[in-house]
Design an enzyme around this catalytic site. Structure first.
Site, mmCIF file in Angstrom:
data_model
loop_
_atom_site.group_PDB
_atom_site.id
_atom_site.type_symbol
_atom_site.label_atom_id
_atom_site.label_comp_id
_atom_site.label_asym_id
_atom_site.label_seq_id
_atom_site.Cartn_x
_atom_site.Cartn_y
_atom_site.Cartn_z
ATOM 1 N N GLU A 218 6.404 -9.039 16.483
ATOM 2 C CA GLU A 218 5.838 -9.554 17.725
ATOM 3 C C GLU A 218 5.690 -11.073 17.677
ATOM 4 O O GLU A 218 5.728 -11.746 18.687
ATOM 5 C CB GLU A 218 4.460 -8.933 17.987
ATOM 6 C CG GLU A 218 4.447 -7.430 18.153
ATOM 7 C CD GLU A 218 4.491 -6.676 16.828
ATOM 8 O OE1 GLU A 218 4.074 -7.217 15.782
ATOM 9 O OE2 GLU A 218 4.988 -5.540 16.838
ATOM 10 N N ARG B 33 0.824 -1.217 0.000
ATOM 11 C CA ARG B 33 0.000 0.000 0.000
ATOM 12 C C ARG B 33 0.853 1.261 0.000
ATOM 13 O O ARG B 33 0.394 2.307 -0.466
ATOM 14 C CB ARG B 33 -0.977 -0.023 1.178
ATOM 15 C CG ARG B 33 -2.045 -1.107 1.030
ATOM 16 C CD ARG B 33 -2.993 -1.112 2.210
ATOM 17 N NE ARG B 33 -2.271 -1.208 3.475
ATOM 18 C CZ ARG B 33 -2.290 -2.262 4.268
ATOM 19 N NH1 ARG B 33 -2.983 -3.323 3.950
ATOM 20 N NH2 ARG B 33 -1.615 -2.248 5.405
#
Length: 126
Positions: free
Chosen positions: A50, A13
């Site tokens: 993460e 994007r």
């Protein structure tokens, strides 16, 4: 003579933000993509997420040492991908002047992960 400025967009994007701006500013556009998606020789940079690790790449001949660059994406959340793109470009010798996104999720504090000035159009605190 100073090297030209180029705009670097992060997959995918970020391309929608970076490419039209580079066209408008009459400067170069370079893609920073996930591993294995760019043709030719590439330079990788792996980073922690993460939930594991990931790798971003840039084409080996896309950036000249000392070239001034700005990195753009659509969204800043935790800052991992944008920070990795900045680190990758610095690793190849680019002079990363700034980074910017359309949306910043400020409550995730991703800005604190960045080593260059950062700008966003919209910032959400919660």
């Amino acid at each position: 003579d100073a090297l030209p400025i180029s705009i670097h967009g992060i997959e995918s994007r970020g391309f929608l933000v970076a490419a039209p701006l580079a066209l408008k500013l009459d400067c170069g556009f370079v893609m920073v993509r996930k591993k294995g998606k760019l043709p030719g020789a590439t330079i990788p940079h792996s980073y922690n997420l993460e939930y594991g690790t990931d790798t971003v790449e840039v084409q080996a001949d896309a950036v000249s040492r000392g070239q001034r660059v700005v990195v753009l994406d659509d969204l800043l959340a935790t800052g991992g991908t944008l920070s990795a793109a900045i680190a990758l470009l610095q690793k190849v010798g680019a002079d990363v002047r700034a980074a910017a996104c359309i949306i910043e999720l400020a409550f995730l504090n991703g800005r604190s992960q960045l080593s260059v000035p950062f700008f966003s159009v919209v910032s959400y605190d919660s």
